[in-house]
Design an enzyme around this catalytic site. Structure first.
Site, PDB file in Angstrom:
ATOM      1  N   SER A 105      45.349  38.749   0.521  1.00  0.00           N
ATOM      2  CA  SER A 105      44.389  38.906  -0.158  1.00  0.00           C
ATOM      3  C   SER A 105      43.726  37.796  -0.342  1.00  0.00           C
ATOM      4  CB  SER A 105      45.047  39.293  -1.465  1.00  0.00           C
ATOM      5  OG  SER A 105      45.677  38.506  -2.247  1.00  0.00           O
ATOM      6  N   LYS A 162      50.549  31.504  -5.542  1.00  0.00           N
ATOM      7  CA  LYS A 162      49.200  31.157  -6.610  1.00  0.00           C
ATOM      8  C   LYS A 162      49.511  29.503  -6.942  1.00  0.00           C
ATOM      9  CE  LYS A 162      48.463  35.304  -7.612  1.00  0.00           C
ATOM     10  NZ  LYS A 162      47.209  36.112  -7.182  1.00  0.00           N
TER      11      LYS A 162
END
Length: 311
Positions: free
Chosen positions: A89, A146
């Site tokens: 993504s 992340k």
């Protein structure tokens, strides 16, 4: 899925190794004995073809012996050293793009067994600014990636597209790196450009963020509201403020308005950490042709300029 594959590799390694060991200790000596008896009866050495007819090696044993060394090496490499991941993504744009294939250093945050993920050897802790892969707390079967923003004890504020950090400090400590203790430090931002990335029809702004001395680029959508109603509400704090509990970390994506991260679901427990993303070893671009002859998952080009260490 990566967790299931790791378990599969471990089981395959154990099964093939066990088959090889049993054959080596039990059945191989019996085959040698049969061949020795046959050679004694004939009075001369037998060729390999005849030996195979007299004492054949089972097909399952042959396969186990052939794959065990390779599978064992792969299992050790993936479980304790480096594991490949694909970026699925755009939540870490512009640092990581869809189609990037990265290596994650598994031993950065402790050496863990690949099945139960219990720590075997302590090797280090995440540092602010690391890009970390971890088991998604609401669904541990999923791997997320992340950036580490908050360390245990830190207070994090994200307000009006601006990040503030009040670091956890020991008594009497004046600063922590470039962050002042006892204060909400406004993390410096500098505009890089405004026309490189789009989100739908809206233009994204690329900025350089100085996170405690680690400079990296982020994206924001100035026209998109922050949707604070979707934020994780921690008891005793404001809606856009989070105090990182002991043994936990606060993560955010570099694509700040297109990232499901700690702002939405809270904190990452230390046992969920998988490793530190360190290297892009391949990067494909996925684009449909004008006539849509190619499926969206077929790469159309290789982005060689992206290969290398991750910022």
């Amino acid at each position: 899925m990566a967790g299931y594959f790791s378990i599969f590799l471990v089981l395959l390694t154990l099964a093939s190794g066990l088959i090889w060991l049993i054959d080596h200790l039990v059945y191989a000596p019996k085959r040698k004995q049969l061949i020795a008896l046959a050679e004694g009866a004939s009075g001369k050495p037998l060729d390999e073809e005849l030996k195979e007819e007299i004492a054949p090696v089972p097909v399952l044993t042959e396969h186990a012996k052939s794959i065990f060394p390779m599978i064992a090496i792969i299992t050790v490499f993936r479980s304790f050293l480096f594991e490949p991941f694909q970026i699925p993504s755009g939540s870490m744009m512009p640092t990581l793009l869809v189609g990037d294939f990265i290596l994650v250093q598994k031993y950065s945050y402790g050496i863990k067994d690949p099945v139960w993920r219990s720590e075997l050897v302590a090797t280090g802790k995440p540092e602010r600014g690391d890009i970390a892969v971890f088991k998604f707390p609401p669904k541990p079967e999923l791997d997320f990636i992340k950036r580490v923003i908050g360390l245990p004890g830190d207070t994090i504020v994200y307000r009006n597209k601006q990040l503030y950090i009040k670091p956890h400090c020991e008594q009497g400590q004046a600063d922590q790196g470039s962050l002042l203790c006892g204060e909400y430090n406004k993390i410096a931002l500098d505009i890089i450009n405004k026309d490189e990335f789009m989100q739908g029809s809206q233009q994204l702004v690329r900025l350089e963020e100085d996170l405690d001395g680690l400079k990296h680029d982020i994206l924001i959508n100035p026209r998109l509201p922050e949707f604070k109603s979707k934020y994780y509400q921690q008891q005793g704090t404001k809606i856009d403020e989070w105090v990182v509990p002991e043994g936990h970390y606060f993560m955010m994506g570099d694509n700040r308005d297109n990232s499901e991260d700690g702002r939405a679901w809270g904190f990452v427990p230390e046992p969920n950490l998988v490793g530190k993303a360190v290297f892009i070893w391949m990067s494909f671009e996925f684009e449909n042709t004008a006539d849509d002859f190619l499926p969206s998952w077929v790469p159309t080009s290789v982005r060689f300029e992206r290969l290398g260490n991750i910022q």
